[in-house]
Design a protein around this motif. Structure first.
Motif, short mmCIF file in Angstrom:
data_model
loop_
_atom_site.label_atom_id
_atom_site.label_comp_id
_atom_site.label_asym_id
_atom_site.label_seq_id
_atom_site.Cartn_x
_atom_site.Cartn_y
_atom_site.Cartn_z
N THR A 52 -19.02 -27.20 -1.46
CA THR A 52 -20.13 -27.56 -2.33
C THR A 52 -19.64 -28.61 -3.32
O THR A 52 -18.44 -28.86 -3.44
CB THR A 52 -20.67 -26.33 -3.09
OG1 THR A 52 -21.83 -26.71 -3.84
CG2 THR A 52 -19.62 -25.77 -4.02
N ARG A 56 -24.97 -31.18 -4.69
CA ARG A 56 -25.60 -30.15 -3.84
C ARG A 56 -25.87 -28.86 -4.60
O ARG A 56 -26.56 -27.98 -4.09
CB ARG A 56 -24.72 -29.86 -2.63
CG ARG A 56 -24.84 -30.91 -1.54
CD ARG A 56 -23.99 -30.56 -0.35
NE ARG A 56 -22.57 -30.83 -0.59
CZ ARG A 56 -21.58 -30.25 0.07
NH1 ARG A 56 -21.84 -29.35 0.97
NH2 ARG A 56 -20.33 -30.57 -0.20
N SER A 57 -25.34 -28.73 -5.81
CA SER A 57 -25.58 -27.54 -6.63
C SER A 57 -26.69 -27.77 -7.64
O SER A 57 -27.34 -26.79 -8.06
CB SER A 57 -24.29 -27.13 -7.35
OG SER A 57 -23.26 -26.85 -6.43
N GLN A 90 -30.24 -31.77 -5.13
CA GLN A 90 -29.75 -30.97 -4.00
C GLN A 90 -30.31 -31.46 -2.67
O GLN A 90 -29.58 -31.63 -1.69
CB GLN A 90 -30.11 -29.50 -4.21
CG GLN A 90 -29.58 -28.58 -3.13
CD GLN A 90 -29.93 -27.14 -3.40
OE1 GLN A 90 -30.84 -26.84 -4.17
NE2 GLN A 90 -29.22 -26.23 -2.78
N SER A 91 -31.63 -31.70 -2.62
CA SER A 91 -32.26 -32.10 -1.36
C SER A 91 -31.71 -33.44 -0.86
O SER A 91 -31.36 -33.57 0.32
CB SER A 91 -33.77 -32.18 -1.54
OG SER A 91 -34.40 -32.60 -0.35
N GLU A 106 -28.06 -33.10 0.36
CA GLU A 106 -27.94 -32.45 1.67
C GLU A 106 -28.30 -33.42 2.79
O GLU A 106 -27.65 -33.43 3.85
CB GLU A 106 -28.85 -31.22 1.73
CG GLU A 106 -28.42 -30.05 0.85
CD GLU A 106 -27.14 -29.41 1.34
OE1 GLU A 106 -26.72 -29.69 2.48
OE2 GLU A 106 -26.55 -28.63 0.58
N GLU A 107 -29.31 -34.25 2.58
CA GLU A 107 -29.69 -35.24 3.58
C GLU A 107 -28.56 -36.27 3.77
O GLU A 107 -28.23 -36.65 4.91
CB GLU A 107 -30.98 -35.94 3.16
CG GLU A 107 -32.20 -35.03 3.18
CD GLU A 107 -33.46 -35.77 2.73
OE1 GLU A 107 -33.35 -36.99 2.46
OE2 GLU A 107 -34.54 -35.13 2.67
N ARG A 127 -25.38 -35.84 3.17
CA ARG A 127 -24.23 -35.20 3.81
C ARG A 127 -24.47 -35.03 5.30
O ARG A 127 -23.56 -35.19 6.13
CB ARG A 127 -24.00 -33.83 3.16
CG ARG A 127 -22.74 -33.12 3.65
CD ARG A 127 -22.43 -31.97 2.70
NE ARG A 127 -21.19 -31.31 3.09
CZ ARG A 127 -21.11 -30.19 3.81
NH1 ARG A 127 -22.24 -29.65 4.26
NH2 ARG A 127 -19.97 -29.64 4.10
N LEU A 128 -25.70 -34.71 5.69
CA LEU A 128 -26.03 -34.55 7.10
C LEU A 128 -25.92 -35.88 7.84
O LEU A 128 -25.41 -35.94 8.97
CB LEU A 128 -27.45 -33.98 7.26
CG LEU A 128 -27.94 -33.74 8.68
CD1 LEU A 128 -27.03 -32.78 9.42
CD2 LEU A 128 -29.38 -33.24 8.68
#
Length: 222
Positions: A198, A202-203, A208-209, A212-213, A215-216
């Protein structure tokens, strides 16, 4: 004995699903939203009332280990408990998954030590199976003297299980495997970020959203 295993397989999951504490909390929440005192609550009081109880991985692990050990101990005498416990483990797995997603707050970040310790305890399951078989053979030997060979087999199973538990098999296996050379190099933060469990972005709820995108997308590129 059947009652104990049926209770562990069926009654316990039902009590967890129809939790009276959760029902009372939900009833209190619904009534409080229409109450004028709702606007006078402090943030700490609101958190205490509306926050779900924490998910306890240690308690869940212990329940699974207890079921495995009990089943192994009594399976030589009552083989049907294997099917009962298997059904209970399946039900308990899906129930715990439901509770984690719907009724529990996210557990705290935990390392791998707990999982590795529980795997060690799980390796004692053959020991309890051998111990249960040993008790049956010792009791039966009073009537049938030719069952002494079965006692030897049970003792061997118990001994092998204990040796496997205490011998550091992971370290021994690593010595027989070909060691891979690790090249030390300096990497950028963006490259090392993929290995982080984390980070701040992302925390934090506002980022966060998007984090996450991103990182993906980085995972897909690599």
């Amino acid at each position: 004995m059947y009652f104990i295993f049926l209770t562990n397989a069926i009654t316990t999951p039902l009590l967890l699903f129809f939790d009276p504490t959760f029902t009372a909390r939900a009833f209190h929440q619904s009534n409080l939203e229409n109450d004028s005192k709702y606007n006078c609550m402090t943030q700490a009081e609101a958190n205490e009332l509306f926050e779900y109880p924490p998910f306890d991985p240690a308690a869940k692990y212990s329940a699974y280990i207890k079921t495995m050990w009990m089943t192994a101990l009594f399976a030589p005498l009552i083989p049907v408990v294997i099917a009962i416990s298997l059904l209970g483990l399946i039900v308990r797995y899906w129930l715990d998954k439901f509770l984690l997603i719907r009724r529990n707050s996210a557990p705290k970040m935990m390392g791998k030590k707990l999982s590795l310790r529980m795997l060690k305890y799980l390796e004692l399951t053959p020991f309890w199976f051998g111990f249960g078989s040993l008790l049956i053979n010792v009791y039966s030997r009073e009537y049938y003297n030719e069952l002494s060979f079965g006692i030897v087999i049970c003792l061997i199973v118990m001994l092998v299980s204990l040796v496997h538990l205490f011998v550091p098999t992971n370290k021994i296996s690593k010595r027989f495997r070909k060691a891979q050379e690790r090249k030390s190099k300096t990497v950028s933060y963006s490259e090392a970020q993929l290995a982080f469990s984390t980070d701040y972005d992302r925390s934090y709820p506002l980022t966060q959203s998007k984090a996450e995108e991103t990182r993906l997308e980085e995972y897909i590129k690599t």
